[in-house]
Design an enzyme around this catalytic site. Structure first.
Site, mmCIF file in Angstrom:
data_model
loop_
_atom_site.group_PDB
_atom_site.id
_atom_site.type_symbol
_atom_site.label_atom_id
_atom_site.label_comp_id
_atom_site.label_asym_id
_atom_site.label_seq_id
_atom_site.Cartn_x
_atom_site.Cartn_y
_atom_site.Cartn_z
ATOM 1 N N ASP A 113 40.873 38.740 29.505
ATOM 2 C CA ASP A 113 41.675 37.766 30.250
ATOM 3 C C ASP A 113 43.128 38.241 30.421
ATOM 4 O OD1 ASP A 113 41.882 35.182 31.518
ATOM 5 O OD2 ASP A 113 43.009 34.479 29.794
ATOM 6 N N TYR A 120 31.181 37.269 44.454
ATOM 7 C CA TYR A 120 31.982 38.185 45.285
ATOM 8 C C TYR A 120 31.122 38.987 46.267
ATOM 9 C CZ TYR A 120 36.428 37.642 42.782
ATOM 10 O OH TYR A 120 37.583 37.160 42.252
ATOM 11 N N HIS A 146 46.787 42.334 32.593
ATOM 12 C CA HIS A 146 48.230 42.060 32.658
ATOM 13 C C HIS A 146 49.035 43.001 31.748
ATOM 14 C CE1 HIS A 146 46.938 38.680 34.905
ATOM 15 N NE2 HIS A 146 46.838 37.796 33.946
HETATM 16 C C1 BG6 Z 1 45.802 34.290 33.796
HETATM 17 C C2 BG6 Z 1 44.880 34.028 32.643
HETATM 18 O O1 BG6 Z 1 45.484 35.511 34.412
HETATM 19 O O2 BG6 Z 1 47.131 34.337 33.329
HETATM 20 C C3 BG6 Z 1 45.259 32.744 31.917
HETATM 21 O O3 BG6 Z 1 43.538 33.935 33.120
HETATM 22 C C4 BG6 Z 1 46.719 32.746 31.553
HETATM 23 O O4 BG6 Z 1 44.462 32.578 30.761
HETATM 24 C C5 BG6 Z 1 47.581 33.136 32.745
HETATM 25 O O5 BG6 Z 1 47.058 31.454 31.091
HETATM 26 C C6 BG6 Z 1 49.024 33.327 32.319
HETATM 27 O O6 BG6 Z 1 49.834 33.511 33.429
HETATM 28 P P1 BG6 Z 1 51.408 33.254 33.321
HETATM 29 O O7 BG6 Z 1 51.943 33.722 34.607
HETATM 30 O O8 BG6 Z 1 51.582 31.786 33.074
HETATM 31 O O9 BG6 Z 1 51.872 34.068 32.147
#
Ligand code: BG6
Length: 482
Positions: free
Chosen positions: A243, A129, A248
């Site tokens: 991750d 980056y 998230h």
């Molecule tokens: C990503 C992760 O950010 O999100 C992955 O690095 C994961 O490991 C993915 O599989 C899941 O995304 P979604 O939208 O399919 O829930």
């Protein structure tokens, strides 16, 4: 992506993400008319030597599966927007060439000559980056004689812990201002995540209930029914907390727990999210369960002795007036028994319950983010019939049934459009990122030092049984009978 008028992007390539998310999103935006052929150009930049046509062919392969004849024409028009420049991530010549290609395109545009709107999309290993951003800053942003803007989208991981994330933020902060930086967390682009704000603050129902007096516990859960296939090398360096949970799930927690923002301005919303993060107490080790699925280490790119968790349940406690005493249970795992992401808000028992309805379980409000977006409320009702007994039933809003004629946009589609429009509401601000790392860094360091070991679990299971025990200890009551 270089765009004219209100629509423009530019990005580099990362195979997995490009294939599954970003190119499909760009194509869908194109099909819907958000990216116009006479205004947009997409430049791929990577080290591999390749012609424009070779890249187009590759992208055609990603996008053509399952497409009917009616889409063939739009797909070929879309592919014509794509060009390729090869160069390394620290090569002045490479970035000069990129700039030259973009400038030629900008000058050739008839619709708005004299404008330069450049969106650089970095889906790269974080180690490069800083050098890529330096190159962009020095060689691809010298079009100040033109009107327009330059924006940079960065994909996670934004560092590995507090200090590496701060280093990265400082380095990027010297090159770009905060308004130019879009830290993407694609969970913020999901329909039901975006719905949280509306749900909480536009419904009288929830206003008086959304607090420690009524809510017993909240779960935010992510499950995948596949392992780290093909990504073991990357994953092993990061693990499930970095991750999924630290970004998230924590972003979702913010939207569930934050106070009402002063307005819908991105800065007001992000101010409230930061306050929640800053109110999270240090994580107690006895409120953490880690797991690793059997067979994870069979991946040749994963070291034999790896203690990287592929599963974690972590309880966060928010020290403020609204949430004191309510556990926020964040749970994420790979290779589990199902693929699902949901929020479960479990209410307290009814005081002085005359129906003994407790035996069925409690009121629970579930927001299913995916798959099959839905919201449902578990309620105790009279069992229909002559007898006076109760059952637990559901008030159910399943999006597939209720909104049959709406196609729910993919998260990346929405977020890429936001970057073009200059809307930062659904992107992570620097202070949010810092606060998120502050919460998890002490725990992550203890895992990295081998002080905490994951418990093994069978692929296709619910994860370690210890996680369910932690859940019950935190107060979660399994509900039955609906
Ligand atoms: C990503 C992760 O950010 O999100 C992955 O690095 C994961 O490991 C993915 O599989 C899941 O995304 P979604 O939208 O399919 O829930």
């Amino acid at each position: 992506i270089s765009i004219q008028r209100d629509r423009r992007l530019r990005r580099t390539l990362s195979r997995d993400l490009a294939k599954k998310k970003t190119f499909p999103a760009l194509y869908n935006l194109f099909r819907q008319g958000f990216l116009q052929s006479n205004e947009v150009h997409i430049f791929g930049y990577a080290r591999t030597k390749m012609t424009d046509d070779a890249l187009r062919e590759r992208i055609h392969g990603y996008l053509s599966q399952g497409k009917g004849a009616e889409q063939t024409e739009s797909l070929s028009k879309f592919l014509q927007l794509i060009k390729y420049v090869s160069g390394s991530y620290d090569s002045e010549d490479g970035f000069r060439l990129l700039d030259k290609e973009i400038s030629e395109h900008e000058l050739a545009k008839k619709s708005r000559p004299g404008t330069s709107r450049r969106l650089f999309y970095l889906a790269l290993p974080p180690s490069v980056y800083p050098s890529v951003c330096k190159m962009i800053r020095h060689y691809c942003m010298n079009q100040s004689h033109l009107s327009g803007w330059t924006r940079v989208v960065v994909e996670k991981p934004f560092g590995k812990d507090l200090s590496s994330a701060e280093d990265l933020s400082c380095q990027l902060g010297e090159l770009f201002n905060e308004e130019q930086l879009y830290r993407i967390d694609h969970y913020l682009g999901k329909e039901l995540v975006q719905n949280l704000l509306v749900l909480r603050f536009a419904n009288r129902f929830f206003l008086p209930l959304w607090n420690r007096d009524n809510i017993d516990n909240i779960q935010i859960v992510f499950r995948e029914d596949f392992g780290t296939e093909g990504r073991g090398g990357y994953f092993d360096e990061y693990g499930i907390i970095r991750d999924i949970i630290q970004n998230h799930l924590l972003q979702v927690l913010c939207l569930v727990a934050m106070e009402k923002p002063v307005s819908l301005k991105p800065e007001h919303i992000r101010d409230e999210k930061v306050k929640v993060l800053q109110s999270v107490m240090p994580i107690a080790l006895e409120e953490v369960v880690l797991g690793q699925y059997d067979g994870y280490k069979d991946d040749p790119t994963v070291p034999d002795g790896s203690n990287t968790p592929t599963f974690a349940t972590v309880i966060l406690r928010i020290h403020n007036e609204r949430w004191e005493g309510v556990p926020f249970i964040l749970k994420a795992g790979k290779a589990l028994n199902s693929r699902k992401a949901e929020i479960r808000v479990q209410f307290k028992d009814v005081p002085g319950d005359i129906f003994r309805s407790k035996k069925h379980g409690r009121n629970e409000f579930v927001i299913r983010l995916q798959p099959s977006e839905a919201m449902y409320m578990k309620l105790t009702v009279k069992k229909p019939g002559l007898q006076m007994s109760t059952i637990l039933s559901e008030l159910d809003l399943s999006y597939g049934q209720r909104y049959q004629d709406v196609t729910i946009p993919e998260a990346y589609e929405r977020l890429i459009l936001d970057t073009i429009r200059g809307d930062q509401q659904h992107f992570v601000r620097r202070d949010e990122l810092r606060a998120a790392w502050e919460i998890f860094t002490p725990l992550l360091h203890r895992i990295d030092d081998g002080e905490l070991q994951p418990i093994s679990y069978k692929p296709g299971s619910r994860g370690p049984a210890e996680a369910d025990e932690l859940l019950s200890k935190a107060g979660y009551v399994q509900t039955h009978g609906y």
